[in-house]
Scaffold this motif. Structure first.
Motif, PDB file in Angstrom:
ATOM      1  N   TRP A 176       0.824  -1.237   0.129  1.00  0.00           N
ATOM      2  CA  TRP A 176      -0.153   0.040   0.077  1.00  0.00           C
ATOM      3  C   TRP A 176       0.912   1.214  -0.234  1.00  0.00           C
ATOM      4  CZ3 TRP A 176      -4.809   0.129  -1.409  1.00  0.00           C
ATOM      5  CH2 TRP A 176      -5.694  -0.894  -1.219  1.00  0.00           C
ATOM      6  N   LEU A 177       2.086   1.058   0.573  1.00  0.00           N
ATOM      7  CA  LEU A 177       2.878   2.333   0.729  1.00  0.00           C
ATOM      8  C   LEU A 177       3.532   2.608  -0.551  1.00  0.00           C
ATOM      9  CD1 LEU A 177       4.182   4.627   2.541  1.00  0.00           C
ATOM     10  CD2 LEU A 177       5.964   2.954   2.915  1.00  0.00           C
ATOM     11  N   PHE A 178       3.936   1.494  -1.132  1.00  0.00           N
ATOM     12  CA  PHE A 178       4.308   1.541  -2.571  1.00  0.00           C
ATOM     13  C   PHE A 178       3.673   2.230  -3.666  1.00  0.00           C
ATOM     14  CE2 PHE A 178       5.312  -0.092  -6.627  1.00  0.00           C
ATOM     15  CZ  PHE A 178       6.550   0.069  -6.991  1.00  0.00           C
ATOM     16  N   TRP A 179       2.567   1.877  -3.624  1.00  0.00           N
ATOM     17  CA  TRP A 179       1.388   2.017  -4.671  1.00  0.00           C
ATOM     18  C   TRP A 179       0.930   3.226  -4.025  1.00  0.00           C
ATOM     19  CZ3 TRP A 179       2.257   0.261  -9.098  1.00  0.00           C
ATOM     20  CH2 TRP A 179       2.591  -1.107  -9.201  1.00  0.00           C
ATOM     21  N   GLY A 180       0.832   3.692  -3.084  1.00  0.00           N
ATOM     22  CA  GLY A 180       0.234   5.108  -2.671  1.00  0.00           C
ATOM     23  C   GLY A 180       1.166   6.007  -2.827  1.00  0.00           C
ATOM     24  N   GLY A 181       2.584   5.750  -2.742  1.00  0.00           N
ATOM     25  CA  GLY A 181       3.689   6.752  -3.016  1.00  0.00           C
ATOM     26  C   GLY A 181       3.613   6.902  -4.730  1.00  0.00           C
ATOM     27  N   CYS A 182       3.503   5.592  -5.627  1.00  0.00           N
ATOM     28  CA  CYS A 182       3.350   6.065  -6.978  1.00  0.00           C
ATOM     29  C   CYS A 182       2.191   6.901  -7.206  1.00  0.00           C
ATOM     30  CB  CYS A 182       3.274   4.571  -7.583  1.00  0.00           C
ATOM     31  SG  CYS A 182       4.837   3.691  -7.551  1.00  0.00           S
ATOM     32  N   TRP A 183       1.052   6.639  -6.404  1.00  0.00           N
ATOM     33  CA  TRP A 183      -0.249   7.495  -7.025  1.00  0.00           C
ATOM     34  C   TRP A 183       0.266   9.079  -6.450  1.00  0.00           C
ATOM     35  CZ3 TRP A 183      -3.329  10.465  -3.171  1.00  0.00           C
ATOM     36  CH2 TRP A 183      -4.039  11.204  -3.858  1.00  0.00           C
ATOM     37  N   LEU A 184       0.717   9.467  -5.643  1.00  0.00           N
ATOM     38  CA  LEU A 184       1.228  10.866  -5.410  1.00  0.00           C
ATOM     39  C   LEU A 184       2.249  11.284  -6.313  1.00  0.00           C
ATOM     40  CD1 LEU A 184       1.748  10.706  -1.352  1.00  0.00           C
ATOM     41  CD2 LEU A 184      -0.306  11.885  -2.542  1.00  0.00           C
ATOM     42  N   ILE A 185       3.095  10.374  -6.515  1.00  0.00           N
ATOM     43  CA  ILE A 185       4.185  10.841  -7.592  1.00  0.00           C
ATOM     44  C   ILE A 185       3.391  11.261  -8.943  1.00  0.00           C
ATOM     45  CG2 ILE A 185       6.222  10.303  -9.103  1.00  0.00           C
ATOM     46  CD1 ILE A 185       7.265   8.743  -6.528  1.00  0.00           C
ATOM     47  N   TRP A 186       2.619  10.329  -9.263  1.00  0.00           N
ATOM     48  CA  TRP A 186       1.948  10.849 -10.677  1.00  0.00           C
ATOM     49  C   TRP A 186       0.910  11.508 -10.783  1.00  0.00           C
ATOM     50  CZ3 TRP A 186       4.048   9.596 -15.433  1.00  0.00           C
ATOM     51  CH2 TRP A 186       4.980   8.642 -15.266  1.00  0.00           C
ATOM     52  N   SER A 187       0.232  11.813  -9.590  1.00  0.00           N
ATOM     53  CA  SER A 187      -0.490  12.949  -9.703  1.00  0.00           C
ATOM     54  C   SER A 187      -0.036  14.066  -9.626  1.00  0.00           C
ATOM     55  CB  SER A 187      -1.465  12.807  -8.384  1.00  0.00           C
ATOM     56  OG  SER A 187      -2.421  11.752  -8.029  1.00  0.00           O
ATOM     57  N   ALA A 188       1.297  14.327  -8.952  1.00  0.00           N
ATOM     58  CA  ALA A 188       2.089  15.492  -8.978  1.00  0.00           C
ATOM     59  C   ALA A 188       2.536  15.543 -10.609  1.00  0.00           C
ATOM     60  CB  ALA A 188       3.379  15.239  -8.149  1.00  0.00           C
ATOM     61  N   GLN A 189       2.725  14.747 -11.020  1.00  0.00           N
ATOM     62  CA  GLN A 189       3.486  14.703 -12.451  1.00  0.00           C
ATOM     63  C   GLN A 189       2.365  15.419 -13.495  1.00  0.00           C
ATOM     64  OE1 GLN A 189       6.066  14.682 -14.209  1.00  0.00           O
ATOM     65  NE2 GLN A 189       5.289  14.048 -16.582  1.00  0.00           N
ATOM     66  N   ALA A 190       1.098  14.869 -13.354  1.00  0.00           N
ATOM     67  CA  ALA A 190      -0.072  15.442 -13.699  1.00  0.00           C
ATOM     68  C   ALA A 190      -0.271  16.885 -13.612  1.00  0.00           C
ATOM     69  CB  ALA A 190      -1.337  14.753 -13.560  1.00  0.00           C
ATOM     70  N   VAL A 246      -8.397  21.338 -11.151  1.00  0.00           N
ATOM     71  CA  VAL A 246      -7.278  20.626 -11.908  1.00  0.00           C
ATOM     72  C   VAL A 246      -6.654  19.442 -10.884  1.00  0.00           C
ATOM     73  CG1 VAL A 246      -4.830  21.326 -12.238  1.00  0.00           C
ATOM     74  CG2 VAL A 246      -6.722  22.609 -13.100  1.00  0.00           C
ATOM     75  N   VAL A 247      -6.638  19.703  -9.586  1.00  0.00           N
ATOM     76  CA  VAL A 247      -6.301  18.862  -8.596  1.00  0.00           C
ATOM     77  C   VAL A 247      -6.811  17.358  -8.526  1.00  0.00           C
ATOM     78  CG1 VAL A 247      -5.859  18.396  -6.104  1.00  0.00           C
ATOM     79  CG2 VAL A 247      -5.249  20.411  -6.896  1.00  0.00           C
ATOM     80  N   ALA A 248      -8.366  17.698  -8.822  1.00  0.00           N
ATOM     81  CA  ALA A 248      -9.176  16.467  -8.928  1.00  0.00           C
ATOM     82  C   ALA A 248      -8.712  15.816 -10.242  1.00  0.00           C
ATOM     83  CB  ALA A 248     -10.670  16.795  -8.986  1.00  0.00           C
ATOM     84  N   VAL A 249      -8.471  16.330 -11.341  1.00  0.00           N
ATOM     85  CA  VAL A 249      -7.987  15.628 -12.508  1.00  0.00           C
ATOM     86  C   VAL A 249      -6.860  14.798 -12.430  1.00  0.00           C
ATOM     87  CG1 VAL A 249      -7.519  16.005 -15.023  1.00  0.00           C
ATOM     88  CG2 VAL A 249      -9.710  17.107 -14.026  1.00  0.00           C
ATOM     89  N   CYS A 250      -5.874  15.606 -11.644  1.00  0.00           N
ATOM     90  CA  CYS A 250      -4.431  15.143 -11.508  1.00  0.00           C
ATOM     91  C   CYS A 250      -4.672  13.874 -10.452  1.00  0.00           C
ATOM     92  CB  CYS A 250      -3.775  16.191 -10.763  1.00  0.00           C
ATOM     93  SG  CYS A 250      -3.349  17.536 -11.686  1.00  0.00           S
ATOM     94  N   ALA A 251      -5.530  13.835  -9.571  1.00  0.00           N
ATOM     95  CA  ALA A 251      -5.586  12.734  -8.939  1.00  0.00           C
ATOM     96  C   ALA A 251      -6.016  11.590  -9.391  1.00  0.00           C
ATOM     97  CB  ALA A 251      -6.549  13.125  -7.564  1.00  0.00           C
ATOM     98  N   ALA A 252      -7.142  11.810 -10.296  1.00  0.00           N
ATOM     99  CA  ALA A 252      -7.700  10.955 -11.355  1.00  0.00           C
ATOM    100  C   ALA A 252      -6.635  10.218 -12.248  1.00  0.00           C
ATOM    101  CB  ALA A 252      -8.651  11.391 -11.992  1.00  0.00           C
ATOM    102  N   PHE A 253      -5.865  11.047 -12.728  1.00  0.00           N
ATOM    103  CA  PHE A 253      -4.727  10.613 -13.364  1.00  0.00           C
ATOM    104  C   PHE A 253      -3.858   9.790 -12.945  1.00  0.00           C
ATOM    105  CE2 PHE A 253      -0.377  11.180 -15.117  1.00  0.00           C
ATOM    106  CZ  PHE A 253      -0.607  10.855 -16.636  1.00  0.00           C
ATOM    107  N   GLY A 254      -3.378  10.073 -11.609  1.00  0.00           N
ATOM    108  CA  GLY A 254      -2.503   9.346 -10.484  1.00  0.00           C
ATOM    109  C   GLY A 254      -3.147   8.019 -10.669  1.00  0.00           C
ATOM    110  N   LEU A 255      -4.426   8.015 -10.424  1.00  0.00           N
ATOM    111  CA  LEU A 255      -5.106   6.339  -9.953  1.00  0.00           C
ATOM    112  C   LEU A 255      -5.188   5.832 -11.418  1.00  0.00           C
ATOM    113  CD1 LEU A 255      -6.611   5.169  -7.906  1.00  0.00           C
ATOM    114  CD2 LEU A 255      -8.754   6.084  -8.624  1.00  0.00           C
ATOM    115  N   ALA A 256      -5.367   6.772 -12.525  1.00  0.00           N
ATOM    116  CA  ALA A 256      -5.420   6.151 -13.853  1.00  0.00           C
ATOM    117  C   ALA A 256      -3.842   5.516 -14.365  1.00  0.00           C
ATOM    118  CB  ALA A 256      -6.101   6.934 -15.059  1.00  0.00           C
ATOM    119  N   TRP A 257      -3.077   5.824 -13.563  1.00  0.00           N
ATOM    120  CA  TRP A 257      -1.610   5.247 -13.878  1.00  0.00           C
ATOM    121  C   TRP A 257      -1.535   3.930 -12.856  1.00  0.00           C
ATOM    122  CZ3 TRP A 257       2.819   3.929 -11.490  1.00  0.00           C
ATOM    123  CH2 TRP A 257       3.800   3.608 -12.189  1.00  0.00           C
ATOM    124  N   VAL A 258      -1.927   4.378 -11.623  1.00  0.00           N
ATOM    125  CA  VAL A 258      -1.681   3.053 -10.592  1.00  0.00           C
ATOM    126  C   VAL A 258      -2.528   1.819 -10.680  1.00  0.00           C
ATOM    127  CG1 VAL A 258      -1.877   2.579  -8.305  1.00  0.00           C
ATOM    128  CG2 VAL A 258      -0.716   4.689  -8.869  1.00  0.00           C
TER     129      VAL A 258
END
Length: 655
Positions: free
Chosen positions: A97-111, A155-167
């Motif tokens: 959970w920590l690993f994939w949660g970190g990935c979600w944060l990183i890719w939300s930030a990337q978006a 924008v933040v909501a879209v970015c969070a969705a993007f991070g989820l769409a990657w994870v």
């Protein structure tokens, strides 16, 4: 009796998805893919109307190369982490959970960074540059401004969705990636391979301004945001002589002395100095001076400077009835601090930071210092926070007696994240000037406005337009309204008849044009008014820039003074000798009549020809002797400016 059929077996997942290094490849490919999509979006939204197929191809190829390099760099931390990651098939759930949660944060930030880069490009027609670096130093103003200017929650909501769409697909694809063991030596080999690949690509990626064709916008589209941000941060303060064309220092001073000399001045020292005495009549009265540094109020808004549907009716009227409006003036940069150093210090805009923000600016020459030596009281009033861009520090260290800022206002009727509205600022400035006039001393006041700035809000009821629509054109009309209101008020004051009033933009409103220095967007108004200086309206056409404002004002006062200023009195210089010095990102340039020479990083140069008011000056394939002479002028002026500043000799007052 028939035996039961065996249950169908699930096909084994591809071998590469069962490897953690397949995950790294997916990580790299995702970075590359998002950058490619962003580049295509920028092409569709901002590409020039006509672009040769060869230039388009080169932009895409160079962009691909830079994306690969940047992707490798941002994949190296993952490869390094895998060197130390525990190699076991049994995974603890919380670590997953920590690993994939970190990935979600990183890719939300990337978006979010992708969105930010698009909006940054929309405003500045540039990838991340020194402006982006500066903005990170002042998060309060910047992020609140972003919140008020854009639909950040969406924008933040879209970015969070993007991070989820990657994870989600990544987690499904690589759920077995820890099952394949790797020896420590192998892990180190993968990391070393990534470092080697990046090192092999690095020679093809330079920090200098990218140049794939003659169109500046296409050059920016071809760049990569990560690389451009690093380049901007790295070259904020740089060794001028190592990166830009130079000449022997003695020759640079000799040429510069010829360029800054005028018929009414005499050099007081020989050698490596530009210190000189300007002639004047010591019996002339010491006229008060008020300089309005107007935020982003470029010439493009003024009907008196060519706009058909004017946004500045008050200033147009003032110019037509009682003003001296200079019609051929250019800003020295596209930041407020560039306007400050040009107008107040008459100092060339060196690459890197403005001297307003540099660390060797404890004692530099300004018009405030100069007038203070002649007995003036000096004041700086600003609607925002003085800590922004070190404005307060620079002013108080360099000739201003007092600095009035937002926290000093007792009665604020309206404000934005950038500070109080122009009306409040001008009312407070008028109150301060009234008090200064009562002392009997002449005064010099600089007023820096903030209203014409995103989110473009202002008090309701001043102009017909609705401030809730956050349009720049409306903010310009309000800025003009506030100026007109001030001038109606100040005419009732006792000091109106013995004061020179100057209205000048700190820079233009937006960046456009194909040149490395987009000169069309640098054109600014310079309006001088007041019965002490202007007897009849006029429209001087002398070519000049921000650096010429102070020398021109001092010429109108007419008293003798010593100076180190690089600018000249626009009312005394021959038209053929007019020039404008300017900066954009890491490029510096000199405009002379219908020629522009641009000096870039790694000692590069570029020549342009044509009418600068036509916006698109064309690259000059075969420069003539006069063009190379203009280049020598540019080299000399900027080299001498760097030498004087770096050796802390741009001052007349003892330390």
């Amino acid at each position: 009796m028939n035996a039961p059929s065996p249950a169908p077996t699930q096909p084994a997942p591809p071998r590469w998805t069962r490897s953690r290094y397949g995950f790294v490849l997916f990580w790299f490919g995702s970075l590359f893919g998002t950058w490619l999509v962003l580049r295509l979006v920028l092409l569709l939204a901002f590409r020039p109307a006509t672009i040769p197929a060869h230039d388009l191809t080169m932009a895409l190829l160079v962009g691909t190369y830079r994306d690969i390099f940047a992707g490798l760099l941002l994949s190296l931390p993952v490869l390094l982490w895998l060197v130390f990651a525990r190699d076991t098939k049994r995974r603890v759930r919380w670590r997953g959970w920590l690993f994939w949660g970190g990935c979600w944060l990183i890719w939300s930030a990337q978006a979010f960074v992708l969105f930010a880069e698009y909006f940054f490009f929309e405003e500045f027609k540039s990838r991340f540059n020194t402006v982006a670096v500066d903005y990170l130093l002042f998060p309060y103003e910047v992020f609140v401004n972003i919140w008020e200017s854009y639909h950040v929650a969406v924008v933040v909501a879209v970015c969070a969705a993007f991070g989820l769409a990657w994870v989600l697909p990544a987690r499904a694809l690589f759920r077995h990636m820890w099952e394949r063991p790797f020896a420590q030596r192998t892990r180190l080999g993968f990391f070393a391979g990534g470092v080697l690949a990046a090192a092999l690509l690095a020679p093809g990626v330079h920090l200098r301004e990218l140049h794939v064709c003659t169109d500046r916008t296409m050059n920016e589209i071809a760049n990569n945001g990560v690389i451009s941000f690093v380049a901007a941060a790295w070259t904020h303060n740089l060794d001028y002589g190592a990166f830009y064309k130079t000449m022997p220092l003695a020759a640079a001073y000799e040429r510069t002395r010829q360029l800054v000399a005028a018929g009414d001045c005499a050099f007081t020292d020989n050698g490596q100095t530009i210190r000189r005495q300007v002639a004047g009549d010591p019996n002339r009265p010491r006229l008060n001076v008020v300089i309005f540094l107007e935020e982003s109020l470029g010439s493009e808004f003024w009907g008196s400077l060519g706009r058909t549907n004017t946004l500045t009716p008050e200033m147009d009227k003032l110019a037509a009835t009682e003003g001296m409006l200079f019609t051929n003036i250019y800003a020295s940069g596209n930041r407020t601090v560039r306007g400050m150093e040009g107008v107040l210090s008459s100092f060339p805009p060196l690459p890197g930071d403005s001297i307003v923000k540099r660390n060797l600016s404890d004692n530099v020459e300004t018009i405030a210092r100069l007038l203070k030596r002649d007995g003036y009281a000096t004041l700086f009033t600003y609607g925002g926070r003085g800590v922004f861009d070190d404005m307060r520090s620079f002013a108080l260290r360099n000739g201003y007696d007092r600095f009035v800022e937002e926290k000093d206002f007792d009665h604020i009727t309206f404000s934005t994240i950038w500070g109080v509205c122009d009306e409040d600022l001008y009312d407070r400035s008028l109150h301060e000037m009234r008090a200064l006039a009562q002392t009997g001393r002449p005064f010099f006041t600089t007023i820096l406005s903030v209203s014409n700035h995103k989110p473009y809000t202002f008090p309701k009821g001043r102009i017909p337009e609705d401030p809730d629509k956050h349009k720049q054109e409306y903010a310009v009309k309000y800025a003009d309204y506030a100026l007109g209101r001030f001038f109606r008020q100040v005419k009732a004051e006792s000091f109106w008849t013995n004061t020179i009033f100057v209205v000048v933009a700190d820079h233009g409103a937006r960046v456009y044009g194909s040149q490395n220095i987009p000169i069309g967007s640098y054109e600014i108004p310079l309006l001088i008014t007041g019965p002490a200086a202007v007897k009849t309206p006029s429209r001087p056409g002398q070519l000049g820039c921000s650096l010429d404002v102070s020398p021109t004002v001092l010429g109108l006062i007419g008293r003798p003074y010593q100076t180190l200023f690089f600018g000249r009195d626009l009312l005394k210089g021959p038209p053929a000798e007019g020039r404008a010095l300017m900066n954009h990102n890491r490029d510096i340039g000199l405009l002379g009549r219908d020629r522009l020479v641009v000096l870039g990083l790694m000692k590069t140069d570029q020549f342009y020809a044509g009418d600068p008011k036509a916006v698109n000056m064309m690259p000059l394939a075969n420069p003539a002797a006069a063009d190379f002479s203009l280049e020598q002028d540019a080299i000399a002026l900027f080299e001498v400016a760097d030498d004087l500043y770096m050796h802390q000799r741009y001052h007349l007052d003892p330390r």
